[in-house]
Design a protein around this motif. Structure first.
Motif, PDB file in Angstrom:
ATOM      1  N   VAL A 145       1.048  -1.341   0.155  1.00  0.00           N
ATOM      2  CA  VAL A 145      -0.365  -0.498  -0.046  1.00  0.00           C
ATOM      3  C   VAL A 145       1.068   1.263   0.159  1.00  0.00           C
ATOM      4  O   VAL A 145       0.818   1.974   0.049  1.00  0.00           O
ATOM      5  CB  VAL A 145      -0.666   0.003   0.872  1.00  0.00           C
ATOM      6  CG1 VAL A 145      -1.718   0.939   1.532  1.00  0.00           C
ATOM      7  CG2 VAL A 145      -2.047  -0.930   1.099  1.00  0.00           C
ATOM      8  N   PRO A 183      -7.987  -1.613   5.278  1.00  0.00           N
ATOM      9  CA  PRO A 183      -7.678  -1.072   3.452  1.00  0.00           C
ATOM     10  C   PRO A 183      -7.095  -1.033   2.550  1.00  0.00           C
ATOM     11  O   PRO A 183      -5.157  -0.424   2.979  1.00  0.00           O
ATOM     12  CB  PRO A 183      -8.539  -0.052   3.538  1.00  0.00           C
ATOM     13  CG  PRO A 183      -9.084   0.887   4.748  1.00  0.00           C
ATOM     14  CD  PRO A 183      -8.026  -0.614   5.698  1.00  0.00           C
ATOM     15  N   HIS A 184      -7.008  -1.667   1.133  1.00  0.00           N
ATOM     16  CA  HIS A 184      -5.844  -1.712  -0.208  1.00  0.00           C
ATOM     17  C   HIS A 184      -6.286  -0.711   0.101  1.00  0.00           C
ATOM     18  O   HIS A 184      -6.492   0.419  -0.228  1.00  0.00           O
ATOM     19  CB  HIS A 184      -6.096  -2.800  -0.463  1.00  0.00           C
ATOM     20  CG  HIS A 184      -6.164  -3.722   0.274  1.00  0.00           C
ATOM     21  ND1 HIS A 184      -5.346  -4.765   1.009  1.00  0.00           N
ATOM     22  CD2 HIS A 184      -7.366  -5.305  -0.129  1.00  0.00           C
ATOM     23  CE1 HIS A 184      -5.639  -5.702   1.854  1.00  0.00           C
ATOM     24  NE2 HIS A 184      -6.654  -6.532   1.323  1.00  0.00           N
ATOM     25  N   PRO A 218      -7.044   2.225  -3.173  1.00  0.00           N
ATOM     26  CA  PRO A 218      -8.671   3.271  -3.739  1.00  0.00           C
ATOM     27  C   PRO A 218      -8.889   1.954  -4.601  1.00  0.00           C
ATOM     28  O   PRO A 218      -7.997   2.060  -5.736  1.00  0.00           O
ATOM     29  CB  PRO A 218      -8.226   3.564  -3.356  1.00  0.00           C
ATOM     30  CG  PRO A 218      -7.203   4.615  -2.640  1.00  0.00           C
ATOM     31  CD  PRO A 218      -5.871   3.309  -2.536  1.00  0.00           C
ATOM     32  N   THR A 248      -9.813  -1.354  -5.199  1.00  0.00           N
ATOM     33  CA  THR A 248      -9.902  -2.717  -4.944  1.00  0.00           C
ATOM     34  C   THR A 248     -11.007  -3.641  -4.611  1.00  0.00           C
ATOM     35  O   THR A 248     -11.687  -2.992  -3.559  1.00  0.00           O
ATOM     36  CB  THR A 248      -8.099  -3.017  -3.727  1.00  0.00           C
ATOM     37  OG1 THR A 248      -7.541  -2.496  -4.015  1.00  0.00           O
ATOM     38  CG2 THR A 248      -8.183  -4.572  -3.928  1.00  0.00           C
ATOM     39  N   ASP A 282     -11.449  -2.364  -0.340  1.00  0.00           N
ATOM     40  CA  ASP A 282     -10.739  -0.846   0.505  1.00  0.00           C
ATOM     41  C   ASP A 282     -11.407   0.429   1.747  1.00  0.00           C
ATOM     42  O   ASP A 282     -11.267   0.994   1.873  1.00  0.00           O
ATOM     43  CB  ASP A 282     -10.543   0.081  -0.878  1.00  0.00           C
ATOM     44  CG  ASP A 282     -12.126   0.561  -1.674  1.00  0.00           C
ATOM     45  OD1 ASP A 282     -12.666  -0.381  -1.114  1.00  0.00           O
ATOM     46  OD2 ASP A 282     -11.115   1.438  -2.560  1.00  0.00           O
ATOM     47  N   HIS A 339      -7.475  -5.356  -9.357  1.00  0.00           N
ATOM     48  CA  HIS A 339      -6.905  -3.992  -8.440  1.00  0.00           C
ATOM     49  C   HIS A 339      -7.675  -2.720  -9.873  1.00  0.00           C
ATOM     50  O   HIS A 339      -7.201  -2.440 -10.939  1.00  0.00           O
ATOM     51  CB  HIS A 339      -5.286  -3.654  -8.532  1.00  0.00           C
ATOM     52  CG  HIS A 339      -5.077  -4.727  -7.549  1.00  0.00           C
ATOM     53  ND1 HIS A 339      -4.857  -4.545  -6.827  1.00  0.00           N
ATOM     54  CD2 HIS A 339      -4.349  -5.679  -8.048  1.00  0.00           C
ATOM     55  CE1 HIS A 339      -4.594  -6.099  -5.789  1.00  0.00           C
ATOM     56  NE2 HIS A 339      -4.180  -5.997  -6.677  1.00  0.00           N
TER      57      HIS A 339
END
Length: 185
Positions: free
Chosen positions: A60, A126-127, A129, A131, A164, A184
């Motif tokens: 990230v 959260p991964h 934005p 995802t 996310d 992604h």
């Protein structure tokens, strides 16, 4: 052609490559990822013991998918046999993620085989934005999805949810396996 380096060596090379690409010092990347500089230094020298959580935080902070840090380049035709592949364990749950297929350039998806045993939930921050995660259960039962909307799933069930936001994955039966596709955007 396969990559004969160990998983730790591949992670070290990938971290140095991505940190250099991003123009970040060890100190700055460690700060952005919320980890100790000494931990990052050990990982870049292939002497550390990375967890899923640490590698996600680094991905990230670098703006790259987790798989970029752990998956070596692959040939055009490949087979990943059950039990093969670089599995990375969680430090807070009985959860192992094995990258089956990383996104090639300009394709933004990764495929993972998950082995999850009962115990504490794997709580994911959260991964990046945009995802999105897709899960198909192979065996057992699992509670997965956003922390506030987790769903119980059984064999053959499919779930898609935003990756996310904070989310969880928790086995409800021994021997639970899933395939997860991370998209992604």
């Amino acid at each position: 052609m396969t990559d004969a380096r160990s998983p730790l060596d591949r992670i070290a090379v990938s971290l140095r490559r991505e940190r250099t690409r991003a123009g970040l010092s060890l100190s700055e990347l460690a700060k952005r990822a919320g980890i100790a500089k000494s931990t990052l230094s050990q990982l870049e020298s292939a002497t550390g013991n990375p967890s899923v959580e640490t590698l996600w935080a680094l991905g990230v902070a670098l703006g790259v998918p987790f798989s970029v840090l752990v998956d070596p380049p692959r040939p055009a035709v490949q087979v990943v046999r059950a039990g093969e592949g670089a599995g990375v364990p969680s430090e807070r749950a009985n959860y192992v993620a094995t990258v089956l297929s990383a996104s090639p350039p300009n394709v933004r998806r990764d495929i993972y085989f998950l082995q999850v045993e009962p115990g504490p939930a794997r709580e994911s921050d959260p991964h990046m934005p945009g995802t999105v995660e897709h899960i198909v259960v192979g065996t057992g039962r699992v509670l997965a999805g956003p922390e506030d909307e987790a769903v119980e799933l059984g064999p053959g069930d499919y779930l898609v949810y935003p990756g996310d936001v904070p989310h969880i994955c928790q086995a409800l039966e021994p021997g639970t396996t899933c395939v997860m596709v991370m998209q992604h955007i």
